[in-house]
Motif scaffolding. Structure first.
Motif, PDB file in Angstrom:
ATOM      1  N   HIS A 238       0.826  -1.204   0.000  1.00 48.28           N
ATOM      2  CA  HIS A 238       0.000   0.000   0.000  1.00 48.28           C
ATOM      3  C   HIS A 238       0.865   1.260   0.000  1.00 48.28           C
ATOM      4  CE1 HIS A 238       0.659   1.099   4.279  1.00 48.28           C
ATOM      5  NE2 HIS A 238       0.775  -0.200   4.465  1.00 48.28           N
TER       6      HIS A 238
ATOM      7  N   ILE B 294      -2.916   4.995   3.919  1.00 52.77           N
ATOM      8  CA  ILE B 294      -3.866   3.888   3.854  1.00 52.77           C
ATOM      9  C   ILE B 294      -3.260   2.673   4.559  1.00 52.77           C
ATOM     10  CG2 ILE B 294      -5.182   2.340   2.342  1.00 52.77           C
ATOM     11  CD1 ILE B 294      -6.120   5.225   2.208  1.00 52.77           C
ATOM     12  N   HIS B 295      -4.064   1.969   5.351  1.00 52.11           N
ATOM     13  CA  HIS B 295      -3.578   0.806   6.103  1.00 52.11           C
ATOM     14  C   HIS B 295      -3.526  -0.428   5.208  1.00 52.11           C
ATOM     15  CE1 HIS B 295      -3.528  -2.338   9.263  1.00 52.11           C
ATOM     16  NE2 HIS B 295      -2.897  -1.408   9.956  1.00 52.11           N
TER      17      HIS B 295
ATOM     18  N   THR C  48      -4.541  -3.367   5.660  1.00 51.04           N
ATOM     19  CA  THR C  48      -5.741  -4.203   5.639  1.00 51.04           C
ATOM     20  C   THR C  48      -6.758  -3.753   4.596  1.00 51.04           C
ATOM     21  OG1 THR C  48      -6.622  -2.882   7.483  1.00 51.04           O
ATOM     22  CG2 THR C  48      -5.538  -4.965   8.037  1.00 51.04           C
ATOM     23  N   ALA C  49      -6.549  -2.576   4.013  1.00 56.94           N
ATOM     24  CA  ALA C  49      -7.437  -2.124   2.938  1.00 56.94           C
ATOM     25  C   ALA C  49      -7.340  -3.027   1.712  1.00 56.94           C
ATOM     26  CB  ALA C  49      -7.108  -0.682   2.554  1.00 56.94           C
TER      27      ALA C  49
ATOM     28  N   THR D 132      -3.832  -3.130  13.122  1.00 62.56           N
ATOM     29  CA  THR D 132      -5.136  -2.568  12.773  1.00 62.56           C
ATOM     30  C   THR D 132      -5.044  -1.073  12.529  1.00 62.56           C
ATOM     31  OG1 THR D 132      -5.808  -2.013  15.038  1.00 62.56           O
ATOM     32  CG2 THR D 132      -6.231  -4.285  14.275  1.00 62.56           C
ATOM     33  N   VAL D 133      -6.068  -0.547  11.879  1.00 63.51           N
ATOM     34  CA  VAL D 133      -6.156   0.889  11.649  1.00 63.51           C
ATOM     35  C   VAL D 133      -6.159   1.631  12.977  1.00 63.51           C
ATOM     36  CG1 VAL D 133      -7.664   2.737  10.802  1.00 63.51           C
ATOM     37  CG2 VAL D 133      -7.326   0.677   9.416  1.00 63.51           C
TER      38      VAL D 133
ATOM     39  N   LEU E 239     -14.500   6.023   3.468  1.00 62.10           N
ATOM     40  CA  LEU E 239     -13.188   5.438   3.221  1.00 62.10           C
ATOM     41  C   LEU E 239     -12.143   6.022   4.178  1.00 62.10           C
ATOM     42  CD1 LEU E 239     -13.127   5.368  -0.687  1.00 62.10           C
ATOM     43  CD2 LEU E 239     -13.482   3.431   0.863  1.00 62.10           C
TER      44      LEU E 239
ATOM     45  N   ARG F 221     -12.638   4.419   7.531  1.00 61.97           N
ATOM     46  CA  ARG F 221     -12.342   2.987   7.572  1.00 61.97           C
ATOM     47  C   ARG F 221     -10.861   2.679   7.419  1.00 61.97           C
ATOM     48  NH1 ARG F 221     -15.258  -1.451   3.705  1.00 61.97           N
ATOM     49  NH2 ARG F 221     -16.939  -1.188   5.222  1.00 61.97           N
ATOM     50  N   TRP F 222     -10.171   3.379   6.523  1.00 60.21           N
ATOM     51  CA  TRP F 222      -8.831   2.941   6.128  1.00 60.21           C
ATOM     52  C   TRP F 222      -7.696   3.922   6.377  1.00 60.21           C
ATOM     53  CZ3 TRP F 222      -9.499  -1.838   5.969  1.00 60.21           C
ATOM     54  CH2 TRP F 222     -10.527  -2.464   5.251  1.00 60.21           C
ATOM     55  N   SER F 223      -7.973   5.199   6.593  1.00 60.61           N
ATOM     56  CA  SER F 223      -6.884   6.170   6.660  1.00 60.61           C
ATOM     57  C   SER F 223      -6.100   6.061   7.965  1.00 60.61           C
ATOM     58  CB  SER F 223      -7.415   7.593   6.501  1.00 60.61           C
ATOM     59  OG  SER F 223      -8.140   7.994   7.653  1.00 60.61           O
TER      60      SER F 223
ATOM     61  N   ILE G  16      -9.520   1.282  -3.455  1.00 57.61           N
ATOM     62  CA  ILE G  16     -10.319   1.054  -2.255  1.00 57.61           C
ATOM     63  C   ILE G  16     -11.766   1.501  -2.385  1.00 57.61           C
ATOM     64  CG2 ILE G  16      -8.373   1.107  -0.646  1.00 57.61           C
ATOM     65  CD1 ILE G  16      -9.114   4.031   0.005  1.00 57.61           C
TER      66      ILE G  16
END
Length: 269
Positions: free
Chosen positions: A14, A18-19, A21-22, A48-49, A166, A169-171, A249
């Motif tokens: 990635h 962005i993590h 896990t995305a 985890t995020v 988004l 959830r992912w940042s 994503i």
């Protein structure tokens, strides 16, 4: 999960903010298509995020060379057939480095951060990077994007609702050092962002760009394509019309994944 039927595993890398896990939807999709797939985290990134947001300091001073060495180490310890690598943004730059070093069989670089030698510097790219580059002290620490900054950089083709979802959830906070290193690459003799674009014995490379990308505008990736075009190794280019930097994503991710899967198949992987 079914047993892999493809000999080459796929590693996903990635980019900033962005993590890892995305990539999970991609992992599931590629595994359903016969690949063993994984998305190793960046150095200093937590599982985890939430954990990474709470304690991002492990990514302080993590630069491009450290990331290259980290993923090279992951590859070397696994053994077996050379993997395929899919990288987004800074992950796309790392993917090119790994390919040039002969560590992977093929690479797909999705809207990749510019390598040394690119001269284009569009205003949208500058504005996207300003939350980090706007303060020299950020070179040694991580920087978070607000929902508004994320919407401009990543979600400019999306509704506010989808972009904000988004972001939530992912940042994660992004390491500032790679941005500073990339911004100064053309002024550094030994820049870690330098890639051997003329190596003839490397595996195939796919470069992609979204026409509406603010973080890595189309003009930037076209310069990279031109640099590779002077070499003899296989380099392909795909343009995603109307897509921004969130293309891996957002709700259209499967279209992007399909292009990568088809390209791997055409190349015999």
């Amino acid at each position: 999960m079914t047993s892999p039927t493809k000999p080459n595993p796929v590693i996903f890398i990635h980019g900033l903010w962005i993590h890892s896990t995305a990539w999970q939807p991609w992992l599931d999709h590629f595994e359903n298509n016969g690949y063993a797939a994984s998305a190793p985290a960046w150095p200093g990134e937590h599982a985890t995020v939430g954990q990474t947001r709470e304690n991002p300091d492990g990514m302080n001073d993590v630069g491009i060379q450290q990331m290259i060495d980290h993923y090279a180490g992951v590859i070397k310890t696994r053994g077996g057939p050379k993997p395929l690598v899919v990288g987004h943004s800074f992950g796309g730059l790392i993917a090119q480095e790994l390919l040039a070093e002969g560590l992977v069989a093929a690479a797909a670089a999705i809207d990749p951060a510019p390598i040394k030698g690119v001269r284009a510097l569009p205003l949208a790219q500058l504005r996207s990077a300003f939350p980090a580059l706007g303060n020299p002290a950020n070179r040694h620490r991580t920087v978070s994007l607000t929902p508004k900054q994320f919407h401009y950089a990543f979600g400019n083709t999306l509704s506010d609702e989808e972009s904000n979802e988004l972001h939530q959830r992912w940042s994660i906070p992004g390491a500032g050092k790679p941005l500073f290193e990339d911004a100064g690459a053309n002024f550094s003799r030994h820049s870690a962002a330098k890639v051997d674009t003329q190596r003839a014995d490397r595996g195939p490379l796919l470069l992609t760009s979204g026409t509406e990308d603010h973080v890595v505008p189309l003009k930037v990736t076209k310069e990279v394509v031109a640099m590779y075009s002077k070499g003899k190794a296989e380099t392909d280019f795909h343009v995603f019309e109307g897509r921004g930097h969130s293309l891996t994503i957002d709700s259209g991710w499967k279209d992007v994944a399909g292009v990568v899967l088809d390209w791997f198949a055409v190349k015999g992987f």
